[in-house]
Design a protein around this motif. Structure first.
Motif, PDB file in Angstrom:
ATOM      1  N   ASP A  46      -4.437  -6.680  -8.288  1.00  0.00           N
ATOM      2  CA  ASP A  46      -3.251  -7.535  -8.193  1.00  0.00           C
ATOM      3  C   ASP A  46      -3.115  -8.247  -6.848  1.00  0.00           C
ATOM      4  OD1 ASP A  46      -2.552  -6.951 -10.781  1.00  0.00           O
ATOM      5  OD2 ASP A  46      -1.202  -5.324 -10.222  1.00  0.00           O
ATOM      6  N   VAL A  47      -3.908  -7.849  -5.842  1.00  0.00           N
ATOM      7  CA  VAL A  47      -3.857  -8.526  -4.543  1.00  0.00           C
ATOM      8  C   VAL A  47      -4.788  -9.745  -4.516  1.00  0.00           C
ATOM      9  CG1 VAL A  47      -5.662  -7.294  -3.269  1.00  0.00           C
ATOM     10  CG2 VAL A  47      -3.570  -7.994  -2.089  1.00  0.00           C
ATOM     11  N   THR A  77       4.541 -13.371  -1.331  1.00  0.00           N
ATOM     12  CA  THR A  77       5.482 -12.826  -2.316  1.00  0.00           C
ATOM     13  C   THR A  77       4.826 -11.793  -3.242  1.00  0.00           C
ATOM     14  OG1 THR A  77       5.035 -14.647  -3.844  1.00  0.00           O
ATOM     15  CG2 THR A  77       6.877 -14.933  -2.299  1.00  0.00           C
ATOM     16  N   ASN A  78       3.654 -11.307  -2.855  1.00  0.00           N
ATOM     17  CA  ASN A  78       2.910 -10.387  -3.706  1.00  0.00           C
ATOM     18  C   ASN A  78       3.121  -8.945  -3.244  1.00  0.00           C
ATOM     19  OD1 ASN A  78       1.010  -8.895  -5.097  1.00  0.00           O
ATOM     20  ND2 ASN A  78      -0.596 -10.438  -4.925  1.00  0.00           N
ATOM     21  N   PRO A  79       3.787  -8.109  -4.060  1.00  0.00           N
ATOM     22  CA  PRO A  79       4.015  -6.715  -3.670  1.00  0.00           C
ATOM     23  C   PRO A  79       2.726  -5.909  -3.506  1.00  0.00           C
ATOM     24  CG  PRO A  79       4.856  -7.140  -5.891  1.00  0.00           C
ATOM     25  CD  PRO A  79       4.371  -8.435  -5.351  1.00  0.00           C
ATOM     26  N   ALA A  80       1.636  -6.351  -4.102  1.00  0.00           N
ATOM     27  CA  ALA A  80       0.364  -5.643  -3.954  1.00  0.00           C
ATOM     28  C   ALA A  80      -0.126  -5.697  -2.508  1.00  0.00           C
ATOM     29  CB  ALA A  80      -0.683  -6.217  -4.893  1.00  0.00           C
ATOM     30  N   ASP A  82       1.724  -5.275   0.123  1.00  0.00           N
ATOM     31  CA  ASP A  82       2.354  -4.121   0.783  1.00  0.00           C
ATOM     32  C   ASP A  82       1.621  -2.830   0.435  1.00  0.00           C
ATOM     33  OD1 ASP A  82       4.296  -5.659   2.057  1.00  0.00           O
ATOM     34  OD2 ASP A  82       5.660  -5.519   0.342  1.00  0.00           O
ATOM     35  N   GLU A  83       1.198  -2.707  -0.810  1.00  0.00           N
ATOM     36  CA  GLU A  83       0.433  -1.524  -1.226  1.00  0.00           C
ATOM     37  C   GLU A  83      -0.880  -1.446  -0.437  1.00  0.00           C
ATOM     38  OE1 GLU A  83      -1.579   0.409  -5.245  1.00  0.00           O
ATOM     39  OE2 GLU A  83      -0.178  -1.264  -5.453  1.00  0.00           O
ATOM     40  N   ARG A  85      -1.430  -2.854   2.539  1.00  0.00           N
ATOM     41  CA  ARG A  85      -1.068  -2.546   3.938  1.00  0.00           C
ATOM     42  C   ARG A  85      -0.892  -1.045   4.141  1.00  0.00           C
ATOM     43  NH1 ARG A  85       2.568  -7.336   4.207  1.00  0.00           N
ATOM     44  NH2 ARG A  85       1.496  -8.775   5.607  1.00  0.00           N
ATOM     45  N   ASP A  86      -0.210  -0.401   3.195  1.00  0.00           N
ATOM     46  CA  ASP A  86       0.008   1.045   3.283  1.00  0.00           C
ATOM     47  C   ASP A  86      -1.327   1.797   3.254  1.00  0.00           C
ATOM     48  OD1 ASP A  86       2.729   0.603   3.400  1.00  0.00           O
ATOM     49  OD2 ASP A  86       3.073   1.100   1.281  1.00  0.00           O
ATOM     50  N   SER A 119       3.326  -9.838  12.270  1.00  0.00           N
ATOM     51  CA  SER A 119       4.504 -10.219  11.491  1.00  0.00           C
ATOM     52  C   SER A 119       5.648 -10.627  12.385  1.00  0.00           C
ATOM     53  CB  SER A 119       4.948  -9.054  10.612  1.00  0.00           C
ATOM     54  OG  SER A 119       3.883  -8.699   9.758  1.00  0.00           O
TER      55      SER A 119
END
Length: 119
Positions: A46-47, A77-80, A82-83, A85-86, A119
């Motif tokens: 999804d990224v 705007t892609n939540p993937a 953030d996944e 990055r984690d 950021s």
């Protein structure tokens, strides 16, 4: 963004211990590659760029700058992201794996730049 090392590499290249945490960042599974040979820790499809953006780009080097700008917009705007990055923060070394042939013109470069941007 991270204290660890962030690398990019073709998924077809042999896995090495130095790769650390291996993340496939392609939407489609690489042709002719078995899951065992890929030796992945995570497949985060999804990224990857949207199918529409990937089709528009067509890996044309002349369109790379515009592609990078559009893909960066998608990532915003892609939540993937953030996944990912984690996952990067949780490992000393992370290698982003891609299937494209050209090591200088591929979406993993844009993704790495987005992850390392302040950021």
């Amino acid at each position: 963004m991270t204290d660890g090392e962030l690398r990019i590499k073709r998924v077809y290249d042999a896995p090495e211990p130095e790769d650390g945490y291996r993340v496939l960042v392609d939407r489609l599974w690489p042709r002719g590659l078995t899951r065992q040979r890929a030796d992945l820790d995570l497949w985060l499809k999804d990224v990857a760029p949207s199918p529409e953006l990937r089709t528009w780009w067509g890996h044309d080097p002349a369109r790379f700058a515009e592609f990078a700008a559009r893909y960066t917009g998608e990532l915003a705007t892609n939540p993937a992201l953030d996944e990912l990055r984690d996952a990067v923060r949780a490992h000393t070394t992370t290698t982003l794996l891609y299937a494209a042939r050209d090591p200088r013109v591929n979406h993993a470069i844009v993704l790495r730049d987005a992850l390392t941007a302040t950021s």
